[in-house]
Each structure stands twice: as structure tokens, then as C-alpha cells.
Enzyme design. Structure first.
Site, PDB file in Angstrom:
ATOM      1  N   CYS A 129       4.425  -2.489  12.501  1.00 54.42           N
ATOM      2  CA  CYS A 129       3.087  -2.504  11.909  1.00 54.42           C
ATOM      3  C   CYS A 129       2.010  -3.026  12.846  1.00 54.42           C
ATOM      4  O   CYS A 129       0.862  -2.600  12.764  1.00 54.42           O
ATOM      5  CB  CYS A 129       3.098  -3.293  10.605  1.00 54.42           C
ATOM      6  SG  CYS A 129       3.352  -5.070  10.782  1.00 54.42           S
ATOM      7  N   CYS A 140       9.937 -10.723   9.878  1.00 52.44           N
ATOM      8  CA  CYS A 140       8.860 -10.818   8.890  1.00 52.44           C
ATOM      9  C   CYS A 140       9.416 -11.191   7.524  1.00 52.44           C
ATOM     10  O   CYS A 140       8.826 -12.010   6.813  1.00 52.44           O
ATOM     11  CB  CYS A 140       8.109  -9.489   8.813  1.00 52.44           C
ATOM     12  SG  CYS A 140       6.688  -9.515   7.702  1.00 52.44           S
ATOM     13  N   GLY A 180       0.817  -1.205   0.000  1.00 52.60           N
ATOM     14  CA  GLY A 180       0.000   0.000   0.000  1.00 52.60           C
ATOM     15  C   GLY A 180       0.846   1.249   0.000  1.00 52.60           C
ATOM     16  O   GLY A 180       0.327   2.368   0.010  1.00 52.60           O
ATOM     17  N   GLY A 181       2.173   1.083  -0.037  1.00 57.29           N
ATOM     18  CA  GLY A 181       3.092   2.210  -0.075  1.00 57.29           C
ATOM     19  C   GLY A 181       3.617   2.471  -1.470  1.00 57.29           C
ATOM     20  O   GLY A 181       3.370   1.703  -2.407  1.00 57.29           O
ATOM     21  N   VAL A 182       4.379   3.542  -1.599  1.00 57.65           N
ATOM     22  CA  VAL A 182       4.882   3.949  -2.906  1.00 57.65           C
ATOM     23  C   VAL A 182       5.939   2.991  -3.438  1.00 57.65           C
ATOM     24  O   VAL A 182       5.987   2.704  -4.645  1.00 57.65           O
ATOM     25  CB  VAL A 182       5.422   5.401  -2.852  1.00 57.65           C
ATOM     26  CG1 VAL A 182       6.589   5.520  -1.881  1.00 57.65           C
ATOM     27  CG2 VAL A 182       5.818   5.887  -4.236  1.00 57.65           C
TER      28      VAL A 182
END
Length: 360
Positions: free
Chosen positions: A197, A104, A12-14
Site C-alpha cells: 500500500c 501491519c 475501502g474494499g469490498v
């Protein structure tokens, strides 16, 4: 480059959006996937900081639509809880300082996700990490050293690297944002996330307190052996910490105190002067070596001991399930649970040789 079928992990980031777009531009058959990881209700509040929010999922879907690729959401929450969140809590309870982003990568993005991708017929996973992966299979630092993420990728095996793509490694963050604007991606100006997160609004201490409860204990000064304060949970501290100690009295020498160690067995936090933080030798466990054959003899290289930390010349020896580094200059604030990543200086980008988890 041979066109292959790739899965683009879209946060969802650039960065991940541009990485997916570049994979399409390179001729690959790309499918986007967003990972639903956190089940903390606070992360789903509108405006919540961090990642894994509803806004992130929507942003990833919109980016996939603009790029013109299929898009799916994979629920990895159960695996993420076990391998990252529970591990995070257990490590702090044991007096160590984990890096959940590194875990992660090791357990989710390049293990669970990659395994499922391969089972579904994908050849590789593409992500927006700022690092370079050459045709020689070696992982290198990004050209944008301020955004370099090779440290948190140092845990990956050769097999995992062999099925990975990092299209942003030769670009600066400024260039990535400009490209996103040119491609019409609405995330072009979206701020970077610097929070863990699964910890709502960055409150790590509160997150741990909810799960570990209050466990009062002593804060002891290393210089005198005297109890100089009390804490409500040793898990709230990390080596090198100065703020939030709440000591009952000034130090005898009048100098600031820092956390030197956490001892879960006695529930004690030991503090002392800054110079007592300096270490010249680091022991680590579970080494992963990707920069060529594992060395039979000690080698001269450079090491990084925390994300965005200084690089230090060192002599590194890898033996069995352990790694030992003799630092050529003392370093302060080395915390058990963090990773030590070894690099070989190279004009084409420092090469990641391998990594291990710091034990002491």
C-alpha cells in the site's frame, strides 16, 4: 452470539465493507473506521494503484453510509511509518525479505488500532480478512483457500484473536461480491489490491533506491566463486529471484541462475543453479503459539513459508525464543524475514498453531 460494541476496520474494499455489514446484521453496535496510513504523495494521485488512496477513503465512507453506521478516519501514519515502512526498508537493507502486510496486522490493525478501540470502550475489532475464528478461539483457514489470509494473521497473539472478528471466513470471494451487490455497496466490483500500500504503483525497487541510495557491489556465482555481474543495491534482490540479474556472462553449466543469498556485510549477491535453493531445515525466531499450549516436544504438522506458498509436512520444535522446522521434503526459495506458519490439518479447516520469523 452476544451483541457487543465493535469497531469495523474499513479499507475501502469490498471485503471490509461486507464484514462491517455482517457485524451489523448479527446485532452488534458497529462503528466504522478508515486508517490513514501512508503519507507518500504518490498514493493520493487519482487512479494510483495500491491502497490508502483518497478513493479508498471515499469508498469506505460511502459504504458506511449505505450500511448505516458512524464513520471516522484515524490518522495512524506516524505509527505506520515507524512500525511498517521503516521496518520494511531496514529489513531489505539487512538482506531479508519482509512481509509488510503481516507486520501491519501485528503492529497496527491488531495492536495500535485494537488498543485504541479498547480504550474507547469497544469490545472487538472486525475486519474483512478471509479466515475463520471459532468459539474455541482457534484461527483456521478460510473456506476459500484461494483467498485464505490465515498466514498473515498467524502473528496474532491469543489476546489479539480474542478481541477479533472475521465474518467472511465461511464465504468465498464470489459470495462476498454477490452479497455486496445485494446490499447496494458500490465497492461490489472493486478490484482487489495486490500491491504494497505504501509503494506507489508497485515499484518496490524504486521505493528502496530512493531511501537507501546506490550501493554498487558484486554478483558472485556460487559454483565458481567468480564475479559474474554488478548490482546497484543488494536490497533490490530476494532469495529465489531470477529476473533482473543482468549477469555479464553465461553460467559455465549453461543453466539459469537464481539469487541464493544476500550478504549485506560484503554487499554481495550470490547466485547459483535452482537446486541450490532447496532447503530441508528452517530456523526461525520470536515464535507466537496460539493453537493450544506451546509444545514441549517436537510435533508433526504442516508449515507454510510464504504467503500463498505450498504447504509442507514438517517436524517442528519450539524452544525459548526460537523455532526449528525439519521439512519432510526440500523447499526452494525460503527467504529470511518471511514468516513460517504452522498448521494442524483439520476437516473443519486447518488450524493455525503458531508462527515465527524465518532467520535462515
Amino acid at each position: 452470539m452476544v451483541a457487543v460494541r465493535v469497531l469495523a476496520a474499513m479499507s475501502g474494499g469490498v471485503d471490509s465493507a461486507v464484514a462491517a455489514a455482517r457485524a451489523v446484521a448479527a446485532g452488534h453496535d458497529v462503528t466504522g473506521v478508515h486508517l490513514a496510513l501512508a503519507r507518500n504523495p504518490q498514493t493520493y494521485r487519482t487512479g494510483a494503484r495500491g491502497c490508502c488512496t483518497l478513493e479508498d477513503s471515499r469508498d469506505a465512507r460511502r459504504a458506511a453510509d449505505v450500511i448505516g453506521i458512524p464513520f471516522y478516519v484515524w490518522d495512524m501514519a506516524e505509527r505506520f511509518q515507524a512500525d511498517v515502512v521503516d521496518d520494511f526498508v531496514a529489513e531489505y537493507a539487512a538482506g531479508r525479505t519482509p512481509n509488510p502486510c503481516l507486520r501491519c496486522n501485528e503492529k497496527i490493525k491488531f495492536a495500535a488500532v485494537l488498543d485504541r478501540a479498547v480504550a474507547l470502550g469497544f469490545d472487538a475489532v472486525v475486519t474483512g480478512h478471509h479466515a475463520r475464528l471459532g468459539a474455541d478461539g482457534l484461527l483456521r483457514r478460510s473456506v476459500d483457500l484461494a483467498k485464505d489470509q490465515s498466514y498473515v494473521l498467524g502473528v496474532l497473539t491469543r489476546e489479539q484473536l480474542g478481541r477479533s472478528m472475521f465474518p467472511l471466513g465461511d464465504s468465498t470471494k464470489t459470495q462476498v461480491r454477490a452479497e455486496a451487490t445485494g446490499r447496494g455497496l458500490t465497492v461490489a466490483d472493486k478490484p482487489d489490491s495486490h500491491d504494497i500500500c505504501f509503494v506507489a504503483d508497485g515499484d518496490t525497487r524504486g521505493f528502496l533506491a530512493e531511501r537507501l541510495g546506490a550501493t554498487p557491489g558484486d554478483v558472485v556465482d556460487s559454483s565458481t566463486g567468480a564475479v559474474v555481474g554488478r548490482h546497484t543495491g543488494a536490497y533490490a534482490y530476494t532469495v529465489g529471484q531470477r529476473r533482473g540479474l543482468h549477469l555479464d556472462r553465461p553460467a559455465p553449466d549453461g543453466r539459469p541462475r537464481y539469487v541464493l543469498s544476500i550478504t549485506p556485510k560484503t554487499n554481495t549477491v550470490t547466485v547459483g543453479p535452482a537446486e541450490a535453493l532447496a532447503v530441508s531445515q528452517v530456523r526461525a525466531q520470536r515464535p507466537v503459539w496460539t493453537g493450544g499450549p506451546r509444545p514441549a516436544d517436537p510435533i508433526e504438522c504442516e508449515v507454510q513459508l510464504r504467503a500463498h506458498g505450498d504447504v509442507v509436512p514438517a517436524t517442528v520444535a519450539v524452544t525459548g525464543d526460537g523455532l526449528r522446522a525439519e521439512l519432510h521434503r526440500p523447499v526452494r526459495g525460503v527467504a529470511a524475514g518471511q514468516a513460517i506458519v504452522a498448521y494442524r490439518p483439520d476437516p473443519g479447516g486447518d488450524v493455525v498453531l503458531g508462527s515465527a520469523t524465518i532467520a535462515a
